[in-house]
Design a protein around this motif. Sequence first.
Motif, PDB file in Angstrom:
ATOM      1  N   HIS A 100       0.852  -1.192   0.000  1.00 40.22           N
ATOM      2  CA  HIS A 100       0.000   0.000   0.000  1.00 40.22           C
ATOM      3  C   HIS A 100       0.887   1.240   0.000  1.00 40.22           C
ATOM      4  CE1 HIS A 100      -3.223  -2.778   1.107  1.00 40.22           C
ATOM      5  NE2 HIS A 100      -2.406  -3.248   2.035  1.00 40.22           N
ATOM      6  N   GLU A 631     -13.769  -8.963  12.393  1.00 40.20           N
ATOM      7  CA  GLU A 631     -12.553  -8.576  11.679  1.00 40.20           C
ATOM      8  C   GLU A 631     -11.434  -9.581  11.904  1.00 40.20           C
ATOM      9  OE1 GLU A 631     -10.031  -6.433   9.289  1.00 40.20           O
ATOM     10  OE2 GLU A 631     -12.157  -6.021   9.615  1.00 40.20           O
ATOM     11  N   GLU A 737     -12.447   6.188   8.792  1.00 43.68           N
ATOM     12  CA  GLU A 737     -12.416   4.860   8.183  1.00 43.68           C
ATOM     13  C   GLU A 737     -11.006   4.458   7.768  1.00 43.68           C
ATOM     14  OE1 GLU A 737     -15.590   4.428   5.454  1.00 43.68           O
ATOM     15  OE2 GLU A 737     -14.817   2.575   4.602  1.00 43.68           O
ATOM     16  N   GLU A 738     -10.212   5.425   7.232  1.00 42.60           N
ATOM     17  CA  GLU A 738      -8.846   5.090   6.822  1.00 42.60           C
ATOM     18  C   GLU A 738      -8.000   4.722   8.027  1.00 42.60           C
ATOM     19  OE1 GLU A 738      -7.038   8.009   4.404  1.00 42.60           O
ATOM     20  OE2 GLU A 738      -8.521   7.886   2.788  1.00 42.60           O
ATOM     21  N   GLN A 740      -9.096   3.426  10.747  1.00 40.76           N
ATOM     22  CA  GLN A 740      -9.541   2.135  11.272  1.00 40.76           C
ATOM     23  C   GLN A 740      -8.834   0.979  10.564  1.00 40.76           C
ATOM     24  OE1 GLN A 740     -13.814   1.998  11.059  1.00 40.76           O
ATOM     25  NE2 GLN A 740     -14.088   3.711  12.474  1.00 40.76           N
ATOM     26  N   GLN A 741      -8.561   1.128   9.249  1.00 43.66           N
ATOM     27  CA  GLN A 741      -7.814   0.072   8.553  1.00 43.66           C
ATOM     28  C   GLN A 741      -6.428  -0.082   9.154  1.00 43.66           C
ATOM     29  OE1 GLN A 741      -7.881   0.904   4.363  1.00 43.66           O
ATOM     30  NE2 GLN A 741     -10.091   0.643   4.172  1.00 43.66           N
ATOM     31  N   TRP A 744      -6.671  -1.937  12.478  1.00 43.70           N
ATOM     32  CA  TRP A 744      -6.757  -3.406  12.357  1.00 43.70           C
ATOM     33  C   TRP A 744      -5.395  -3.977  11.965  1.00 43.70           C
ATOM     34  CZ3 TRP A 744     -10.480  -4.803  15.027  1.00 43.70           C
ATOM     35  CH2 TRP A 744     -11.739  -4.220  14.959  1.00 43.70           C
TER      36      TRP A 744
END
Length: 753
Positions: A100, A631, A737-738, A740-741, A744
């Motif tokens: 990424h 998850e 949201e970004e 949160q990735q 995880w």
Amino acid sequence: SCYASQLCNCSSMGLDFIPPGLTAKMTVLNLAHNRIKRIQSQDLKQAVNLRALLLQSNKISSIDEDSFQPLAKLELLDLSNNSLAHLSPLWFGCLFSLQHLHLQGNSYRDLGQNSPFSSLRNLSSLHLGNPWFSVIRQGNFEGIELLHKLWIDGSNLSQYEQGSLKSIKEINHMIINIRDSNIFSEIVRDLLHSVSWLEVRRIAFSFTAEMQELRVLSSSFAKKISLRKTLLTDATVPEIASILEDMPKLVEIELVDCRLLGTGKWKMQIKAKQSQTLRVFTIKKLSIEEFYLFTDLQAVEGLLSLFTRVTVQNTKVFLVPCRISQNLRSLEYLDLSANLLGDLSLEHSACQGGWPSLQTLNLSQNSLSDLKMTSRSLSHLGNLIVLDISQNNFGEIPDVCEWPENLKYLNLSSTQIPKVTTCIPPTLEVLDVSANNLKEFELQLPFLKELYLTGNQLKTLPGAAPIPNLVALSVRRNKLNGFSKEAFESFRRMELLDASDNNFICSCEFLSFIHHEAGIAQVLVGWPDKYVCDSPLAVRGAQVGTVHLSLMECHRSLVVLLICVLVFLVILLLVAIGYKYHMVWYLRMTWAWLQAKRKPKRAPPKDVCYDAFVSYSENDSDWVENTMVRELEQACPPFRLCLHKRDFVPGKWIVDNIIDSIEKSHKTLFVLSEHFVQSEWCKYELDFSHFRLFDENNDAAILILLEPIQSNVIPKRFCKLRKIMNTKTYLEWPAGEEQQQMFWFNLKIALRS
């Protein structure tokens, strides 16, 4: 402490440079939101095991060519929102594991003469672009053959050399933010056979002449087209529809937060060619300034017959013309939530012959007010199974209603219903009437399996006899005083009974039943943390399972009658009862603590069968069970988590369960919140894990901060938690949201370490 841990969070610390002393133990380094201007060769030399490096939102304008050379294991690199004026291929030359890469929001105008990404063979997602990004050249993407996501912010892109993106053989999701339709058509020409999902943002389709450049899109093999924040007009909608209809593999069309100038009076007739693949159409938050003048959409009737799923949310829909409904012959799923449908307009929309194959219908958050009329309007839908009409305002409902004959699921939550009547269809298997004003529930529903009554005014459990097949019942946040042995016996066959957050009257009869019913913990959700006494005053706020009333309180009249004769015996009896029900409990707890202390510090490897034991408050169970567990246990490879609700041995003392579960887990996950520090059982889990794990000076504990906890909120009895939070790095659950990735990602790395 940061340097010694695998996860190092140094974000928002006002740093002007990468701090020295980084070690090979680190796997994640977060340096976002600082003032770093330069990355030098020696800065990351020791961090050879980094998996993620976050440098977004700094002021980086210079990177030495060999700065990232030691990071062969790096999988995520975020350099977004900095001041990089150019990109060098030498930066990424040794990042063989990189998956990424985020480079958006810098100041570079192009990607150079060659490809900066030629060595990134494992790259999965790439985010490029900025307001100054203007040129894409041939060869800029050489070396990349497969991408899961490619995001190009090209709002001011003015030059694109044909064939620049053709080297990428497959792109699952392509997001492009672009304004120039000519440049867009050139990009599409290179992506005809490689993109599965094409998402276009902030482009304006204003004039018919512009659409000829986009005719090339009709040859694309994309399966999904998304238009987000796009401008459409009456002149261009027919052209776009014609182009999309010609796409040979298109399955789904999505419009999100778009704007339409016009009223649907399209000048050219759309000739339906009966696309054999198009099935899904989604509109969310479409802005039509003159929506009240919108036409009946007769021009697009021919396009509708093959749609199986249609979603039109938050778009001010007040009517679906009957002819449109009748042409939706294959429609199985229809979502019209958050619109303006009323009772009369629904009757017209769901006319005879309309939606003949419909199985799921969502009409929540509309303007429906007459349940009898609503049910009658839908009664002819013979295939309808699921109906959501929640968040409407029905109020009083009649005794008799007509419903679809095969209806199985009905959601009437938040509809201001004061009383349920026989209007409710007897065919239901799932009924949700949560968040209403119900004071009782006495319906005969022979097929019902799940009943949700959360947030009402019930004082007693509904009768079990009229609902013989019930397996799940939720009566949370009602006004239950208690439930008798007979009531519990009738519901014993159920798999789930959630009666937490009620106002229990801890009467002698109720407490006697609670203390002697061995199987209650297996049925009651949230037991025992969320079951507390509201009265009598002496035990208000105490957990029901820990309250033991004395004989004087339970048999007051008998004690008064005999008090003159038996006063001495009564005093002795009270002392004995106090000893029996309190001292024994404390002795057992002390004995369990001593046993745990004397056990070997590590369980044999063969006995360790979980990746992590999760310690959390029942108030946080929704996030733990529906977000974190899903998850982690659905990860690849999956993690095996130990949850008290699911994995504790039934009938075994809960303290022994806690100790055994901690010893059989590689890690212990603490989900910290204000609810956590108020839970006594969480304190016991913390105590046992403290001397089993933290005293060994290892990293077997992982702290997750679900919400900010002020230091003055942590009770003094949680001295160990204060110590742990001062000596251990913890993960914070982010809102974005970004982020949160990344959360995880960090958590999975910590669990695998």
